[in-house]
Scaffold this motif. Structure first.
Motif, mmCIF file in Angstrom:
data_model
loop_
_atom_site.group_PDB
_atom_site.id
_atom_site.type_symbol
_atom_site.label_atom_id
_atom_site.label_comp_id
_atom_site.label_asym_id
_atom_site.label_seq_id
_atom_site.Cartn_x
_atom_site.Cartn_y
_atom_site.Cartn_z
ATOM 1 N N GLY A 1 0.792 -1.229 0.000
ATOM 2 C CA GLY A 1 0.000 0.000 0.000
ATOM 3 C C GLY A 1 0.819 1.271 0.000
ATOM 4 N N TYR A 2 2.122 1.165 -0.144
ATOM 5 C CA TYR A 2 2.956 2.377 -0.085
ATOM 6 C C TYR A 2 2.754 3.259 -1.320
ATOM 7 N N SER A 3 2.256 2.675 -2.380
ATOM 8 C CA SER A 3 2.123 3.458 -3.622
ATOM 9 C C SER A 3 1.101 4.579 -3.456
ATOM 10 N N GLN A 4 0.316 4.487 -2.387
ATOM 11 C CA GLN A 4 -0.697 5.554 -2.145
ATOM 12 C C GLN A 4 -0.069 6.729 -1.397
ATOM 13 N N GLY A 5 1.214 6.622 -1.111
ATOM 14 C CA GLY A 5 1.831 7.623 -0.230
ATOM 15 C C GLY A 5 2.151 8.929 -0.916
ATOM 16 N N LEU A 6 2.907 9.732 -0.208
ATOM 17 C CA LEU A 6 3.336 11.050 -0.704
ATOM 18 C C LEU A 6 4.308 10.885 -1.871
ATOM 19 N N VAL A 7 4.358 11.873 -2.696
ATOM 20 C CA VAL A 7 5.382 11.897 -3.757
ATOM 21 C C VAL A 7 6.748 11.964 -3.068
ATOM 22 N N PRO A 8 7.688 11.102 -3.468
ATOM 23 C CA PRO A 8 9.008 11.126 -2.816
ATOM 24 C C PRO A 8 9.624 12.521 -2.865
ATOM 25 N N GLY A 9 10.170 12.918 -1.721
ATOM 26 C CA GLY A 9 10.797 14.242 -1.640
ATOM 27 C C GLY A 9 9.840 15.284 -1.116
ATOM 28 N N ALA A 10 8.551 14.932 -1.008
ATOM 29 C CA ALA A 10 7.561 15.928 -0.553
ATOM 30 C C ALA A 10 7.798 16.309 0.908
ATOM 31 N N ARG A 11 8.288 15.361 1.703
ATOM 32 C CA ARG A 11 8.528 15.673 3.130
ATOM 33 C C ARG A 11 9.886 16.358 3.251
ATOM 34 N N ALA A 12 9.842 17.686 3.433
ATOM 35 C CA ALA A 12 11.097 18.443 3.527
ATOM 36 C C ALA A 12 11.830 18.060 4.804
ATOM 37 N N ILE A 13 13.147 18.070 4.715
ATOM 38 C CA ILE A 13 14.007 17.831 5.882
ATOM 39 C C ILE A 13 15.029 18.955 5.933
ATOM 40 N N GLY A 14 15.161 19.582 7.096
ATOM 41 C CA GLY A 14 16.098 20.709 7.216
ATOM 42 C C GLY A 14 17.503 20.269 7.565
ATOM 43 N N GLN A 15 17.611 19.373 8.567
ATOM 44 C CA GLN A 15 18.921 18.816 8.973
ATOM 45 C C GLN A 15 18.688 17.355 9.321
ATOM 46 N N TYR A 16 19.758 16.556 9.242
ATOM 47 C CA TYR A 16 19.579 15.099 9.384
ATOM 48 C C TYR A 16 20.663 14.519 10.289
ATOM 49 N N LEU A 17 20.231 13.627 11.172
ATOM 50 C CA LEU A 17 21.170 12.902 12.051
ATOM 51 C C LEU A 17 20.928 11.401 11.888
ATOM 52 N N GLU A 18 22.005 10.618 12.029
ATOM 53 C CA GLU A 18 21.848 9.163 12.014
ATOM 54 C C GLU A 18 22.841 8.537 12.976
ATOM 55 N N LEU A 19 22.357 7.612 13.767
ATOM 56 C CA LEU A 19 23.217 6.798 14.645
ATOM 57 C C LEU A 19 23.309 5.420 14.023
ATOM 58 N N HIS A 20 24.517 4.864 14.000
ATOM 59 C CA HIS A 20 24.701 3.542 13.388
ATOM 60 C C HIS A 20 25.856 2.833 14.079
ATOM 61 N N ILE A 21 25.840 1.517 14.131
ATOM 62 C CA ILE A 21 27.042 0.805 14.592
ATOM 63 C C ILE A 21 28.117 1.005 13.520
ATOM 64 N N GLU A 22 29.366 0.987 13.932
ATOM 65 C CA GLU A 22 30.463 1.287 13.003
ATOM 66 C C GLU A 22 30.599 0.243 11.906
ATOM 67 N N GLN A 23 30.314 -0.983 12.239
ATOM 68 C CA GLN A 23 30.416 -2.111 11.301
ATOM 69 C C GLN A 23 31.872 -2.390 10.908
ATOM 70 N N GLY A 24 32.769 -1.960 11.724
ATOM 71 C CA GLY A 24 34.197 -2.227 11.533
ATOM 72 C C GLY A 24 34.874 -2.192 12.895
#
Ligand code: HGY
Ligand code: MN
Ligand code: MN
Ligand code: MN
Length: 412
Positions: A173-196
Motif C-alpha cells: 500500500g505504499y504506492s498511495q503515499g506522498l510523492v518522494p521528496g515531498a517531506r522536507a528535511i532541514g537537517q539530518y542525524l543518524e546513529l549507526h554501529i560502526e560495522q568495523g
C-alpha cells in the motif's frame, strides 16, 4: 536545556531492540528482514505501534519511506530528521539500522518524558531498502527521496525471483503515499554501529563520522558454453572457470593496492549449477571502495584494464561488465559533527573522528542538507553477520549523543 542535562531511558531502548530482534529472528541469533517482505513490514508495524502509543503523526511516501513527526512550537520550519533503516541483510545483525531507528524513537520519547518543547518539529525517518541486498542499489529509499534515483527506475527493479519493487510497494500500500521528496528535511542525524573494528580497537565509544567512502558496484558475467563434464577435452571447452580465477585475482589485487582500498566479490553464481555440467555462465558482483574519489577512479581503471587484457587473452569467453551503482565520497556537516564531539566529551565518552567504510542513508542526505552520522562500536567489528553485537551501554551512549545534538539543533 543543554547538552548532557537529559538522558535517554537505556532500559527501554534495549527492551525495544530485543523486541525488534524477535521479528525475522534467525537460528544463528541474527535478523532476516529483507526489504519489502512480510518480515520487514512486521518490523515496521511493531515500530509504528510504539509511535502510535505516543500519538506521533505518521506519513509515508511512494517508495515506502516512513516519516514520524513529533511537533514543535513552530511546525512551519523544516524539521530535524533522525533516521536509519529497519531492513536487514539475509543473515544480518540485530543492530545494523535498527539501532538508529529505535534510538531516534528513544530521543522523541525522552523529549516527551521531560516535557521539552522543541522549536522545530523533530521527525524520525525509516528509509526503505538501505541494504540493497534483495533489490539494488543500496540506500534506495533515501536515494529516491533525494532525487538520486527516479521512482520509475526503482519500481522496475527486480529481485532474483523476478518480483519488482513496484509490485511489493503496491502490495503493502505504499504506492498511495506522498510523492518522494515531498517531506522536507532541514537537517539530518543518524546513529549507526560502526560495522568495523576501528572504535573497539582504540577503546573509543563515539565515532564522529567526518565522511564516507566512495563506492562502486558492478555486475560481471563470464559467458562460455555449458557442456557435459565428461566427454569434451579440456582444450576444446569454452569454460569460464579459468577466466574466473583471473578475475578473482584481479579484484583482490585492486583492493590490495593501498591500506584504505576495499574490494569484495559478494555474490558468485555458476549456471546451471549441476555437478556434472561444465558451467556456461558465471555471474558475480564486485564492490570497490576508497575514501578518496581519485583513488577509486584509479582502482576502477586498473580493474577495467585488467578485464580488457583478460578478454583479449580469453577469446572463447565473453566478459560483460555493468556498473549498478556509484556513490561518491561524502563529507558531513562540520557544525553538527562538532556538536557530536562536544556531546561525547561532555558526557565523558571517548570520541574520535572516523570515516565510514559502509554506505548509509546519511550519505544521500549529506549531499542535500546539513547532516551528521554518529557511530558506536560493534563487537569484533562484525556486521552483516548474525553475531553482530553492540552493548546496552554503547547503544545508550549513542542515543544520548543523538539527544544532545537534537536538543542543540531543535531548541536553538
Ligand atoms: O553497502 C553498504 O555499505 C550498506 O550496508 N548498504
Ligand atoms: Mn545499515
Ligand atoms: Mn547493512
Ligand atoms: Mn549500511
Amino acid at each position: 536545556m543543554g547538552m548532557g542535562d537529559v538522558s535517554i531511558n537505556s532500559e527501554r531502548l534495549w527492551r525495544r531492540l530485543m523486541a525488534m530482534a524477535e521479528i525475522g529472528a534467525t537460528p544463528g541469533g541474527g535478523s532476516h528482514r529483507l526489504t519489502l517482505t512480510d518480515e520487514d513490514e512486521a518490523g515496521r508495524q511493531l515500530f509504528l505501534g510504539w509511535c502510535a502509543e505516543r500519538g506521533y503523526d505518521v506519513q509515508y511516501d511512494q517508495v515506502g519511506n516512513i516519516f514520524v513527526r513529533r511537533a514543535g512550537g513552530n511546525n512551519n520550519t523544516q524539521p530535524l530528521a533522525i533516521g536509519s533503516h529497519l531492513d536487514t541483510q539475509p543473515r544480518g545483525g540485530r543492530f545494523d539500522g535498527i539501532l538508529g531507528v529505535l534510538a531516534a524513537l528513544e530521543v522523541l520519547e525522552t523529549l516527551d518524558d521531560n516535557e521539552i518543547e522543541t522549536d522545530m518539529p523533530v521527525d524520525i525517518v525509516v528509509w526503505t531498502n538501505e541494504e540493497g541486498s534483495r533489490f539494488q542499489p543500496a540506500m534506495m529509499g533515501s536515494g529516491v527521496h533525494c532525487g538520486v534515483h527516479s521512482l520509475e527506475m526503482v519500481r522496475s527493479t527486480l529481485d532474483d525471483k523476478g518480483l519488482s519493487v513496484g509490485a511489493e510497494l503496491d502490495r503493502f500500500g505504499y504506492s498511495q503515499g506522498l510523492v518522494p521528496g515531498a517531506r522536507a528535511i532541514g537537517q539530518y542525524l543518524e546513529l549507526h554501529i560502526e560495522q568495523g573494528p576501528v572504535l573497539e580497537d582504540s577503546g573509543t565509544v563515539i565515532g564522529a563520522v567526518k565522511g564516507g567512502q566512495a563506492i562502486r558496484w558492478y555486475e560481471l558475467s563470464l559467458q562460455g558454453q555449458e557442456t557435459h563434464a565428461g566427454p569434451v577435452p579440456m582444450a576444446q571447452r569454452r569454460d569460464p572457470m579459468p577466466a574466473l580465477a583471473r578475475v578473482i585475482d584481479l579484484v583482490y589485487q585492486v583492493g590490495l593496492q593501498d591500506e584504505a582500498a576495499r574490494s569484495t566479490i559478494g555474490v558468485l553464481t555458476a549456471r546451471p549449477g549441476s555437478i556434472n555440467v561444465m558451467p556456461g555462465r558465471i555471474d558475480l558482483t564486485v564492490d570497490l571502495r576508497h575514501p578518496l574519489e581519485t583513488r577509486l577512479k584509479e582502482m576502477d581503471a586498473a580493474f577495467q584494464a585488467g578485464l580488457d587484457d583478460l578478454q583479449a587473452a580469453e577469446r572463447k569467453i565473453a566478459i560483460s561488465l555493468e556498473e549498478i551503482w556509484h556513490s561518491p565520497v561524502v563529507l558531513f556537516d562540520h557544525a553538527l559533527t562538532e556538536a557530536v564531539r562536544q556531546s561525547a566529551t561532555g558526557r565523558g565518552l571517548p570520541v574520535q573522528d572516523v570515516i565510514s567504510g559502509a554506505g548509509h542513508d546519511a550519505f544521500h542526505m549529506a549531499r542535500a542538507v546539513p547532516s551528521a552520522l554518529v557511530f558506536v562500536p560493534c563487537r569484533d567489528g562484525l556486521s552483516h553477520n548474525e553475531a553482530e553485537y553492540t552493548s546496552p551501554e554503547h547503544a545508550a551512549a549513542g542515543a544520548n549523543v543523538l539527544l544532545d545534538v537534537a536538543l542543540r539543533v531543535a531548541c536553538a
